[in-house]
Design a protein around this motif. Structure first.
Motif, PDB file in Angstrom:
ATOM      1  N   ILE A 404     -44.573 -33.157 -15.036  1.00 52.19           N
ATOM      2  CA  ILE A 404     -45.670 -33.684 -15.852  1.00 52.19           C
ATOM      3  C   ILE A 404     -45.176 -34.178 -17.214  1.00 52.19           C
ATOM      4  CG2 ILE A 404     -47.742 -32.978 -17.140  1.00 52.19           C
ATOM      5  CD1 ILE A 404     -48.322 -31.037 -14.826  1.00 52.19           C
ATOM      6  N   ALA A 405     -44.234 -33.449 -17.806  1.00 47.64           N
ATOM      7  CA  ALA A 405     -43.869 -33.648 -19.212  1.00 47.64           C
ATOM      8  C   ALA A 405     -43.166 -34.973 -19.554  1.00 47.64           C
ATOM      9  CB  ALA A 405     -43.002 -32.475 -19.675  1.00 47.64           C
ATOM     10  N   PRO A 406     -42.189 -35.465 -18.764  1.00 42.67           N
ATOM     11  CA  PRO A 406     -41.390 -36.613 -19.219  1.00 42.67           C
ATOM     12  C   PRO A 406     -42.169 -37.838 -19.684  1.00 42.67           C
ATOM     13  CG  PRO A 406     -40.308 -35.581 -17.365  1.00 42.67           C
ATOM     14  CD  PRO A 406     -41.634 -34.902 -17.508  1.00 42.67           C
ATOM     15  N   PRO A 407     -43.149 -38.373 -18.914  1.00 42.29           N
ATOM     16  CA  PRO A 407     -43.844 -39.572 -19.400  1.00 42.29           C
ATOM     17  C   PRO A 407     -44.647 -39.339 -20.677  1.00 42.29           C
ATOM     18  CG  PRO A 407     -44.866 -38.758 -17.379  1.00 42.29           C
ATOM     19  CD  PRO A 407     -43.602 -37.992 -17.558  1.00 42.29           C
ATOM     20  N   ILE A 408     -45.298 -38.162 -20.788  1.00 47.10           N
ATOM     21  CA  ILE A 408     -46.109 -37.880 -21.980  1.00 47.10           C
ATOM     22  C   ILE A 408     -45.216 -37.695 -23.201  1.00 47.10           C
ATOM     23  CG2 ILE A 408     -47.823 -36.325 -22.986  1.00 47.10           C
ATOM     24  CD1 ILE A 408     -48.694 -35.598 -20.163  1.00 47.10           C
ATOM     25  N   THR A 409     -44.121 -36.969 -23.040  1.00 50.77           N
ATOM     26  CA  THR A 409     -43.187 -36.768 -24.150  1.00 50.77           C
ATOM     27  C   THR A 409     -42.623 -38.097 -24.632  1.00 50.77           C
ATOM     28  OG1 THR A 409     -42.571 -34.593 -23.278  1.00 50.77           O
ATOM     29  CG2 THR A 409     -41.087 -35.566 -24.888  1.00 50.77           C
ATOM     30  N   ALA A 410     -42.246 -38.969 -23.696  1.00 54.34           N
ATOM     31  CA  ALA A 410     -41.694 -40.279 -24.062  1.00 54.34           C
ATOM     32  C   ALA A 410     -42.708 -41.111 -24.845  1.00 54.34           C
ATOM     33  CB  ALA A 410     -41.248 -41.022 -22.797  1.00 54.34           C
ATOM     34  N   VAL A 411     -43.959 -41.128 -24.389  1.00 59.06           N
ATOM     35  CA  VAL A 411     -44.998 -41.942 -25.045  1.00 59.06           C
ATOM     36  C   VAL A 411     -45.296 -41.424 -26.453  1.00 59.06           C
ATOM     37  CG1 VAL A 411     -47.455 -42.540 -24.975  1.00 59.06           C
ATOM     38  CG2 VAL A 411     -46.043 -42.786 -22.916  1.00 59.06           C
ATOM     39  N   PHE A 412     -45.422 -40.120 -26.618  1.00 57.26           N
ATOM     40  CA  PHE A 412     -45.738 -39.572 -27.937  1.00 57.26           C
ATOM     41  C   PHE A 412     -44.564 -39.720 -28.910  1.00 57.26           C
ATOM     42  CE2 PHE A 412     -49.493 -37.731 -26.095  1.00 57.26           C
ATOM     43  CZ  PHE A 412     -50.335 -37.484 -27.167  1.00 57.26           C
ATOM     44  N   LEU A 413     -43.363 -39.385 -28.454  1.00 57.48           N
ATOM     45  CA  LEU A 413     -42.197 -39.452 -29.341  1.00 57.48           C
ATOM     46  C   LEU A 413     -41.951 -40.882 -29.818  1.00 57.48           C
ATOM     47  CD1 LEU A 413     -39.463 -37.073 -27.836  1.00 57.48           C
ATOM     48  CD2 LEU A 413     -40.581 -36.878 -30.054  1.00 57.48           C
ATOM     49  N   LEU A 414     -41.875 -41.814 -28.878  1.00 54.33           N
ATOM     50  CA  LEU A 414     -41.605 -43.191 -29.270  1.00 54.33           C
ATOM     51  C   LEU A 414     -42.806 -43.814 -29.981  1.00 54.33           C
ATOM     52  CD1 LEU A 414     -39.270 -42.645 -27.208  1.00 54.33           C
ATOM     53  CD2 LEU A 414     -39.314 -45.088 -26.748  1.00 54.33           C
ATOM     54  N   GLY A 415     -44.007 -43.393 -29.602  1.00 53.62           N
ATOM     55  CA  GLY A 415     -45.198 -43.914 -30.258  1.00 53.62           C
ATOM     56  C   GLY A 415     -45.270 -43.550 -31.726  1.00 53.62           C
ATOM     57  N   ILE A 416     -44.790 -42.367 -32.066  1.00 57.23           N
ATOM     58  CA  ILE A 416     -44.815 -41.918 -33.454  1.00 57.23           C
ATOM     59  C   ILE A 416     -43.634 -42.461 -34.249  1.00 57.23           C
ATOM     60  CG2 ILE A 416     -44.468 -39.855 -34.900  1.00 57.23           C
ATOM     61  CD1 ILE A 416     -46.396 -38.360 -33.127  1.00 57.23           C
ATOM     62  N   PHE A 417     -42.459 -42.496 -33.644  1.00 53.60           N
ATOM     63  CA  PHE A 417     -41.248 -42.807 -34.409  1.00 53.60           C
ATOM     64  C   PHE A 417     -40.744 -44.251 -34.276  1.00 53.60           C
ATOM     65  CE2 PHE A 417     -40.954 -38.161 -33.738  1.00 53.60           C
ATOM     66  CZ  PHE A 417     -40.973 -37.784 -35.067  1.00 53.60           C
ATOM     67  N   TYR A 418     -41.370 -45.038 -33.366  1.00 52.01           N
ATOM     68  CA  TYR A 418     -40.871 -46.397 -33.172  1.00 52.01           C
ATOM     69  C   TYR A 418     -42.064 -47.356 -33.149  1.00 52.01           C
ATOM     70  CZ  TYR A 418     -37.762 -50.065 -31.308  1.00 52.01           C
ATOM     71  OH  TYR A 418     -37.022 -51.208 -31.130  1.00 52.01           O
ATOM     72  N   LYS A 419     -42.232 -48.132 -34.199  1.00 54.69           N
ATOM     73  CA  LYS A 419     -43.404 -48.994 -34.349  1.00 54.69           C
ATOM     74  C   LYS A 419     -43.476 -50.100 -33.292  1.00 54.69           C
ATOM     75  CE  LYS A 419     -43.971 -48.289 -39.329  1.00 54.69           C
ATOM     76  NZ  LYS A 419     -44.018 -48.905 -40.670  1.00 54.69           N
ATOM     77  N   ARG A 420     -42.349 -50.509 -32.752  1.00 57.33           N
ATOM     78  CA  ARG A 420     -42.331 -51.628 -31.800  1.00 57.33           C
ATOM     79  C   ARG A 420     -42.953 -51.274 -30.446  1.00 57.33           C
ATOM     80  NH1 ARG A 420     -43.163 -54.958 -28.987  1.00 57.33           N
ATOM     81  NH2 ARG A 420     -42.121 -56.959 -28.547  1.00 57.33           N
ATOM     82  N   ILE A 421     -43.061 -49.978 -30.137  1.00 58.26           N
ATOM     83  CA  ILE A 421     -43.663 -49.569 -28.874  1.00 58.26           C
ATOM     84  C   ILE A 421     -45.142 -49.945 -28.894  1.00 58.26           C
ATOM     85  CG2 ILE A 421     -44.214 -47.597 -27.399  1.00 58.26           C
ATOM     86  CD1 ILE A 421     -41.243 -48.341 -27.539  1.00 58.26           C
ATOM     87  N   ASN A 422     -45.606 -50.641 -27.835  1.00 60.67           N
ATOM     88  CA  ASN A 422     -46.990 -51.107 -27.850  1.00 60.67           C
ATOM     89  C   ASN A 422     -47.836 -50.480 -26.744  1.00 60.67           C
ATOM     90  OD1 ASN A 422     -46.508 -52.520 -25.427  1.00 60.67           O
ATOM     91  ND2 ASN A 422     -46.028 -54.430 -26.486  1.00 60.67           N
ATOM     92  N   ALA A 423     -49.111 -50.894 -26.713  1.00 66.59           N
ATOM     93  CA  ALA A 423     -50.080 -50.318 -25.785  1.00 66.59           C
ATOM     94  C   ALA A 423     -49.716 -50.565 -24.323  1.00 66.59           C
ATOM     95  CB  ALA A 423     -51.469 -50.886 -26.083  1.00 66.59           C
ATOM     96  N   HIS A 424     -49.157 -51.744 -24.018  1.00 63.91           N
ATOM     97  CA  HIS A 424     -48.771 -52.050 -22.634  1.00 63.91           C
ATOM     98  C   HIS A 424     -47.672 -51.095 -22.164  1.00 63.91           C
ATOM     99  CE1 HIS A 424     -51.287 -55.496 -22.926  1.00 63.91           C
ATOM    100  NE2 HIS A 424     -50.502 -56.156 -23.776  1.00 63.91           N
TER     101      HIS A 424
END
Length: 539
Positions: A404-424
């Motif tokens: 369960i954890a890998p996709p959610i961890t990736a989205v939250f971590l990169l979403g907070i620390f990397y501005k280029r990550i977008n909604a798609h």
């Protein structure tokens, strides 16, 4: 198993009387709106926040399962219980983002960072994940505990505890949950500490126990080629699961969001991190003590998951045995109460309110109560299926969480620390990630019927820790590639960047929310975690 006597029953009755008093006090307070019901009015102090985080985490699946891991040659699972340093990340890194956004739930946070699609996906999936990991495991473990302690049928014990917990959770909301959890955390720590102390005396001390089970048994670090717990995969995957569980999961983060302000919330997480170091000594070591006594012919149990209740029943004196029994019941009830409230929050705020935005506050509270009952029924139905995935309860829990954890961890971590990550990128990663995780569970369940030389068998048979580590890397690459290959509307892009930008005033407020004591205690926690890792090296 020894039967409980009159003094034990007095101790259990005393616990339930105090619990009832707390619930009545809470119910008499207003619960007229969603902030009161789901976040205790955002007016909780650091001590209650920390105790609630600890009690929410340490449920009967830990008491039964972690002791079972200690008794069943699965000591590497200990690494999941020394993640106090990850709890610190919640308070120091993630909480300022959550507090500034003013959200109730983690899916709501994703909508503010990305868009409504990610919120919908995480809301639905979180509820499914709670059924698979938290509700069913807690009820199953609770049934083992209650039936062993009280000498009653497994299902009778499990269902009666579920119903009792459900009643006070539905009536009292989040305030009932956090205050009863504070009581339950205290009872659990006192009772389990007494069992560890008496148990070590019974086996002749640590050195004598180590000699019986052999030093190699006490090594949490296996070789990189170990088929069950290769240490590189164990270290990476436990960190991924830890960040998901402690920093992005509604179940835990909701406790920090009940705090009066960010200062109380952060101190609550620091206190929770200190308490998180205790399970090693309170539950894992009693499991090893039970194994030692079994190897010496002084104790008998059939399954490692029975180690803790059997040890408690045979070693503790009258009265104290009842107190620990109350503590075990408390562990079961605190975990169930927490997940019940989190589920009702997710369904009501992220699903029902989105579909019907004009619903009155009182009706939203009622909707959450009804949703809780339905989710509990589904969790009970799942229990018999659980037994097919893993022989040891705690390992089952970690396996499912690793998918369960890998996709959610990736989205939250990169979403907070990397501005280029977008909604798609976030949406695609969550959807693909959840499909892959579900596929892995199915393949693991049915791998015996697959072609041993085929690709599907390989995916189902690969070590779950190694699978999760590669799965996380896949999710990081996927969210990055999709984000770079797609663009988003300028308004959404502007809103997201504004959301991530911290003003000077906010920076100053954040700086004023801690002092040198908070920093010193946090450093102490990290040192203690390193010390435990070094101590359990089999030498």
């Amino acid at each position: 198993m020894k039967a409980l006597d009159i003094y034990d029953w007095f101790a259990i009755a005393g616990y339930f009387l105090i619990l009832a008093g707390i619930v009545v006090w809470v119910i008499r307070k207003k619960q007229s709106n969603t902030e009161d019901y789901f976040l205790a009015g955002r007016n909780v102090g650091w001590f209650v926040v920390g105790a609630s985080i600890f009690a929410s985490n340490i449920g009967s699946e830990h008491v039964v399962g972690l002791a079972g891991a200690g008794a069943g040659d699965k000591l590497p699972m200990l690494i999941y219980e020394i993640q106090a340093w990850v709890v610190l990340i919640l308070g120091w890194v993630f909480l300022p983002f959550y507090a500034r956004s003013g959200v109730f739930t983690m899916p709501e946070f994703l909508e503010k960072r990305f868009d409504a699609r990610s919120r919908w996906v995480l809301s639905v999936f979180s509820i499914i994940a709670y059924v698979l990991t938290k509700i069913s495991v807690t009820i199953y473990a609770g049934g083992i505990v209650v039936s062993a302690l009280l000498g009653i049928n497994f299902w009778t014990g499990a269902l009666s505890t579920v119903i009792l917990t459900g009643i006070y959770t539905v009536l009292g909301g989040m305030r009932a949950v956090v205050y009863t959890e504070t009581l339950q955390a205290i009872i659990l720590v006192i009772g389990a500490a007494a069992l560890t102390f008496i148990g070590l005396g019974e086996v002749g001390g640590w050195a004598s126990m180590k000699e019986t089970v052999t030093p190699e048994y006490l090594n949490m670090w296996r070789s990189a080629s170990d088929p069950d717990f290769p240490w590189p995969s164990l270290l990476i995957t436990s960190t991924i699961v830890g960040i998901w569980y402690w920093c992005t999961d509604q179940y835990i983060v909701q406790r920090a969001l009940t705090a009066k302000n960010i200062k109380e919330g952060r101190r609550g997480t620091i206190f929770g991190a200190l308490l998180k170091l205790l399970p090693v000594f309170l539950f894992l070591i009693p499991g090893i003590i039970a194994l030692t006594l079994k190897m010496r012919g002084e104790l008998h149990w059939d399954s490692p998951d029975e180690a803790f209740p059997v040890l408690m029943s045979n070693l503790l004196p009258s009265g104290l045995r009842g107190l620990v029994a109350a503590g075990l019941l408390a562990a079961l009830m605190s975990s169930l109460a927490s997940v019940f409230n989190s589920c009702s929050t997710l369904f009501t705020v992220d699903i029902y309110k989105k579909l019907r935005p004009n619903t009155p506050e009182k009706k939203l509270v009622r909707t959450g109560q009804i949703a809780t009952v339905i989710i509990v029924i589904i969790g009970i139905i799942w229990i018999p299926i659980m037994a097919n995935i893993s022989g040891v309860l705690y390992e089952y829990l970690q396996k499912v969480q690793s998918y369960i954890a890998p996709p959610i961890t990736a989205v939250f971590l990169l979403g907070i620390f990397y501005k280029r990550i977008n909604a798609h990128g976030a949406f695609v990663t969550l959807v693909v990630g959840f499909i892959v995780g579900a596929l892995r569970i199915i393949l693991e369940l049915f791998k015996d019927s697959l072609d041993p030389g085929g690709f599907l068998f390989l995916v189902g048979d690969i070590n779950f820790l190694t699978f999760a580590a590669w799965f996380f890397l896949f999710c990081v690459v996927l969210i990055t590639v999709v984000s770079f290959l797609t663009s988003i509307p300028s308004k959404i892009k502007t809103d997201n960047l504004t959301f991530q930008t911290i003003s000077e005033e906010e920076k100053q407020n954040n700086k004023n929310s801690y002092n040198w004591v908070d920093i010193a205690v946090s450093i102490l926690v990290v040192i203690l975690v390193a010390g435990v890792m070094i101590f359990f090296n089999g030498r």
